[in-house]
Design a protein around this motif. Structure first.
Motif, mmCIF file in Angstrom:
data_model
loop_
_atom_site.group_PDB
_atom_site.id
_atom_site.type_symbol
_atom_site.label_atom_id
_atom_site.label_comp_id
_atom_site.label_asym_id
_atom_site.label_seq_id
_atom_site.Cartn_x
_atom_site.Cartn_y
_atom_site.Cartn_z
ATOM 1 N N ARG A 11 0.832 -1.194 0.000
ATOM 2 C CA ARG A 11 0.000 0.000 0.000
ATOM 3 C C ARG A 11 0.876 1.257 0.000
ATOM 4 N N ALA A 12 1.902 1.260 0.830
ATOM 5 C CA ALA A 12 2.794 2.419 0.908
ATOM 6 C C ALA A 12 3.525 2.641 -0.417
ATOM 7 N N ALA A 13 3.978 1.571 -1.052
ATOM 8 C CA ALA A 13 4.689 1.699 -2.331
ATOM 9 C C ALA A 13 3.762 2.232 -3.417
ATOM 10 N N ALA A 14 2.543 1.724 -3.457
ATOM 11 C CA ALA A 14 1.575 2.195 -4.459
ATOM 12 C C ALA A 14 1.230 3.662 -4.208
ATOM 13 N N ARG A 15 1.081 4.043 -2.942
ATOM 14 C CA ARG A 15 0.757 5.433 -2.602
ATOM 15 C C ARG A 15 1.902 6.372 -2.995
ATOM 16 N N ARG A 16 3.127 6.005 -2.663
ATOM 17 C CA ARG A 16 4.280 6.841 -3.032
ATOM 18 C C ARG A 16 4.375 6.995 -4.547
ATOM 19 N N ALA A 17 4.157 5.911 -5.257
ATOM 20 C CA ALA A 17 4.232 5.970 -6.717
ATOM 21 C C ALA A 17 3.139 6.869 -7.287
ATOM 22 N N ALA A 18 1.939 6.761 -6.738
ATOM 23 C CA ALA A 18 0.832 7.604 -7.206
ATOM 24 C C ALA A 18 1.123 9.075 -6.919
ATOM 25 N N LEU A 19 1.642 9.359 -5.734
ATOM 26 C CA LEU A 19 2.012 10.741 -5.411
ATOM 27 C C LEU A 19 3.086 11.245 -6.373
ATOM 28 N N GLY A 20 4.031 10.388 -6.699
ATOM 29 C CA GLY A 20 5.109 10.756 -7.615
ATOM 30 C C GLY A 20 4.629 11.052 -9.027
ATOM 31 N N PRO A 25 -2.884 13.635 -2.346
ATOM 32 C CA PRO A 25 -2.855 12.605 -1.291
ATOM 33 C C PRO A 25 -4.134 11.771 -1.125
ATOM 34 N N PRO A 26 -5.343 12.367 -1.129
ATOM 35 C CA PRO A 26 -6.528 11.508 -0.976
ATOM 36 C C PRO A 26 -6.703 10.529 -2.145
ATOM 37 N N LEU A 27 -6.419 10.999 -3.346
ATOM 38 C CA LEU A 27 -6.512 10.127 -4.513
ATOM 39 C C LEU A 27 -5.423 9.063 -4.473
ATOM 40 N N ALA A 28 -4.240 9.434 -4.065
ATOM 41 C CA ALA A 28 -3.138 8.468 -3.979
ATOM 42 C C ALA A 28 -3.476 7.349 -2.995
ATOM 43 N N GLU A 29 -4.105 7.684 -1.885
ATOM 44 C CA GLU A 29 -4.500 6.662 -0.912
ATOM 45 C C GLU A 29 -5.567 5.740 -1.492
ATOM 46 N N ARG A 30 -6.541 6.309 -2.197
ATOM 47 C CA ARG A 30 -7.580 5.484 -2.843
ATOM 48 C C ARG A 30 -6.964 4.548 -3.867
ATOM 49 N N ALA A 52 7.116 -4.150 -5.603
ATOM 50 C CA ALA A 52 7.452 -3.462 -6.855
ATOM 51 C C ALA A 52 6.261 -3.457 -7.810
ATOM 52 N N HIS A 53 5.526 -4.543 -7.826
ATOM 53 C CA HIS A 53 4.358 -4.629 -8.688
ATOM 54 C C HIS A 53 3.299 -3.617 -8.234
ATOM 55 N N ALA A 54 3.103 -3.498 -6.931
ATOM 56 C CA ALA A 54 2.143 -2.529 -6.401
ATOM 57 C C ALA A 54 2.564 -1.105 -6.766
ATOM 58 N N ALA A 55 3.851 -0.816 -6.683
ATOM 59 C CA ALA A 55 4.346 0.516 -7.042
ATOM 60 C C ALA A 55 4.082 0.808 -8.522
ATOM 61 N N ALA A 56 4.350 -0.157 -9.366
ATOM 62 C CA ALA A 56 4.123 0.041 -10.802
ATOM 63 C C ALA A 56 2.642 0.260 -11.095
ATOM 64 N N CYS A 57 1.795 -0.512 -10.452
ATOM 65 C CA CYS A 57 0.346 -0.355 -10.645
ATOM 66 C C CYS A 57 -0.125 0.994 -10.110
ATOM 67 N N GLY A 58 0.401 1.405 -8.970
ATOM 68 C CA GLY A 58 0.025 2.699 -8.404
ATOM 69 C C GLY A 58 0.390 3.849 -9.329
ATOM 70 N N ALA A 59 1.573 3.782 -9.902
ATOM 71 C CA ALA A 59 2.000 4.824 -10.845
ATOM 72 C C ALA A 59 1.115 4.825 -12.083
ATOM 73 N N GLY A 60 0.849 3.658 -12.620
ATOM 74 C CA GLY A 60 0.010 3.556 -13.817
ATOM 75 C C GLY A 60 -1.404 4.053 -13.580
ATOM 76 N N ALA A 62 -2.358 6.179 -11.311
ATOM 77 C CA ALA A 62 -2.318 7.626 -11.101
ATOM 78 C C ALA A 62 -2.244 8.369 -12.422
ATOM 79 N N VAL A 63 -1.404 7.910 -13.305
ATOM 80 C CA VAL A 63 -1.288 8.566 -14.613
ATOM 81 C C VAL A 63 -2.623 8.495 -15.355
ATOM 82 N N ALA A 64 -3.282 7.347 -15.280
ATOM 83 C CA ALA A 64 -4.571 7.193 -15.961
ATOM 84 C C ALA A 64 -5.638 8.115 -15.362
ATOM 85 N N LEU A 65 -5.623 8.280 -14.050
ATOM 86 C CA LEU A 65 -6.651 9.082 -13.392
ATOM 87 C C LEU A 65 -6.350 10.576 -13.401
#
Length: 72
Positions: A11-20, A25-30, A52-60, A62-65
């Motif tokens: 969860r933390a890795a996906a959140r950091r990636a989304a923030l990046g 922050p609220p969207l990154a947590e979702r 690592a997979h969670a981070a990649a998915c979080g970044a992807g 976030a970019v889509a949203l």
């Protein structure tokens, strides 16, 4: 049984990636929570590196949203 520390790390890795990628922050947590839920449903045992997979998915996600990323 699923390791709680692994889930929190994912969860933390996906959140950091989304923030990046520009998510607020609220969207990154979702995004992070959605990513972890999807990966659990798909089967964590199949993944070589679930964090690592969670981070990649979080970044992807976030970019889509967000429609843009820092790389754009």
């Amino acid at each position: 049984m699923i390791d709680v520390e692994l889930l929190e790390s994912m969860r933390a890795a996906a959140r950091r990636a989304a923030l990046g990628m520009g998510a607020e922050p609220p969207l990154a947590e979702r995004i992070a929570q959605d990513v972890v839920a999807r990966l659990i449903a798909a089967g964590l045992a199949q993944l070589d590196d679930p964090i690592a997979h969670a981070a990649a998915c979080g970044a992807g996600d976030a970019v889509a949203l967000v429609g843009r990323g820092r790389a754009a």
